[in-house]
Enzyme design. Structure first.
Site, PDB file in Angstrom:
ATOM      1  N   GLY A   1     -14.959   1.356  -8.012  1.00 35.42           N
ATOM      2  CA  GLY A   1     -16.105   1.545  -8.464  1.00 35.42           C
ATOM      3  C   GLY A   1     -17.061   0.562  -8.971  1.00 35.42           C
ATOM      4  O   GLY A   1     -18.135   0.466  -9.967  1.00 35.42           O
TER       5      GLY A   1
ATOM      6  N   GLY B   1     -16.184   4.280  -4.830  1.00 39.25           N
ATOM      7  CA  GLY B   1     -17.606   4.074  -5.152  1.00 39.25           C
ATOM      8  C   GLY B   1     -17.898   4.396  -6.802  1.00 39.25           C
ATOM      9  O   GLY B   1     -16.905   4.657  -7.470  1.00 39.25           O
TER      10      GLY B   1
ATOM     11  N   ASN C   1       0.819  -1.159   0.163  1.00 39.05           N
ATOM     12  CA  ASN C   1      -0.051  -0.009   0.104  1.00 39.05           C
ATOM     13  C   ASN C   1       1.031   1.206  -0.029  1.00 39.05           C
ATOM     14  O   ASN C   1       1.094   1.660   1.248  1.00 39.05           O
ATOM     15  CB  ASN C   1      -0.760  -0.042   1.233  1.00 39.05           C
ATOM     16  CG  ASN C   1      -1.944   1.123   1.062  1.00 39.05           C
ATOM     17  OD1 ASN C   1      -1.885   1.968   0.398  1.00 39.05           O
ATOM     18  ND2 ASN C   1      -2.960   1.081   2.016  1.00 39.05           N
TER      19      ASN C   1
ATOM     20  N   CYS D   1      -2.090   5.434   0.402  1.00 37.54           N
ATOM     21  CA  CYS D   1      -3.021   5.599   1.081  1.00 37.54           C
ATOM     22  C   CYS D   1      -3.503   7.092   1.427  1.00 37.54           C
ATOM     23  O   CYS D   1      -2.301   7.519   1.792  1.00 37.54           O
ATOM     24  CB  CYS D   1      -2.996   5.022   2.479  1.00 37.54           C
ATOM     25  SG  CYS D   1      -4.592   5.294   3.737  1.00 37.54           S
TER      26      CYS D   1
ATOM     27  N   GLY E   1     -14.498  -3.197  -3.422  1.00 37.53           N
ATOM     28  CA  GLY E   1     -14.699  -2.503  -2.284  1.00 37.53           C
ATOM     29  C   GLY E   1     -15.899  -1.960  -1.788  1.00 37.53           C
ATOM     30  O   GLY E   1     -16.800  -2.755  -1.051  1.00 37.53           O
TER      31      GLY E   1
END
Length: 301
Positions: free
Chosen positions: A241, A214, A128, A131, A262
């Protein structure tokens, strides 16, 4: 005859291309009473750090138009407790487990990977590097640091490495640097840096910074996958999304080999199973025998 959904990614066999995005499925076992986890292609755990993190103070999730902004702050139990208490609860599902990790510097990443090297049940590690929910700057904004982290870890492990990239910088440039450093795969892309302003009746303005996910980010993320796929020689996990099977097909056709889900999982974990079933129906309808026939097809025209 059912279409073949099997995908090979960095030498790992996935029974289907649908996996869980980091941070949206807990450590990977908490939802086993709600869905059949064995039906998933694989799991990416929530991001694990060297030491435990409490995360950011509440409130840290806000609904916005066509998505959510989260400011969780990588809350997790730390690598030692994760390995001792949680990892064994994940591997029982017999699907690929990708462990997401994060650190402040090269040294922290290496200390984490040295602990993971002792576990023979990990399929891959997702770095990661992107973030947007921390007080520290996003690692992907520093190309030299990206290169040093990847090369430093590659010298210490044989576990396949996947770099999760940020859309906050030139993502193609980061992808090429990550490939040069020797990473085995890419995740494109993490959430988008965003801000929410809450206005109450007393005219007090509360601001929350975080990462946007999203449906609203899907067209942008697909474009990033498409552009990067043309320039790199390593496989891509596409995310951003994905709410249904059609969304997943768009990412696959644009160049990703896997798709990670997600926000749809946060709405209902069963959406993961629905997406797998919808992909299968789309392939059947179009008489496509294997999922591999459509991967990157948009770039082949």
């Amino acid at each position: 005859m059912n279409p073949n959904l099997n995908v090979d990614f960095v030498g790992i066999k996935f029974n289907n291309p649908v996996i869980v995005s980091s941070g949206t499925f807990g450590y990977g076992f908490e939802l086993e009473d709600l869905i059949d986890i064995c039906k998933l292609g694989g799991i990416i755990t929530k991001t694990i750090t060297l030491e435990p993190r409490h995360g950011n103070p509440q409130p840290r999730i806000a609904e916005v138009s066509s998505g959510i902004v989260n400011n969780i702050g990588l809350q997790n139990v730390g690598i030692v407790k994760f390995v001792e208490k949680y990892l064994k609860k994940i591997i029982k599902f017999d699907i690929p487990v990708i462990v997401s990790i994060s650190g402040k510097n090269v040294c922290e990443y290496i200390k984490i990977i040295e602990i993971l090297n002792k576990q023979d049940c990990i399929s891959a590690v997702e770095l990661n590097l992107s973030c947007p929910n921390l007080n520290e700057s996003i690692i992907c904004n520093d190309l030299d640091l990206v290169y040093n982290i990847i090369t430093g870890i590659k010298q210490k492990t044989k576990i396949p490495l996947i770099a999760k990239l940020s859309p906050s910088y030139n993502i193609l440039e980061i992808a090429l640097i990550a490939q040069k450093a020797g990473v085995d795969g890419l995740t494109i892309a993490n959430t988008y840096p965003a801000m929410v302003v809450n206005v109450d009746i007393y005219k007090k303005f509360n601001v929350m910074f975080g990462g946007l996910s999203g449906p609203s980010i899907k067209p942008i993320s697909i474009r990033y996958v498409y552009d990067v796929y043309k320039k790199v020689d390593i496989p891509i996990i596409g995310c951003g999304g994905i709410m249904n099977g059609n969304d997943a097909i768009e990412f696959l056709a644009s160049g990703s080999k896997l798709v990670s889900v997600g926000t749809a999982c946060l709405i209902s974990p069963n959406n993961l199973i629905n997406i797998i079933e919808e992909i299968e129906l789309i392939l059947k309808k179009n008489k496509i025998k294997s999922i591999n026939e459509i991967i990157g097809i948009c770039n082949k025209k």
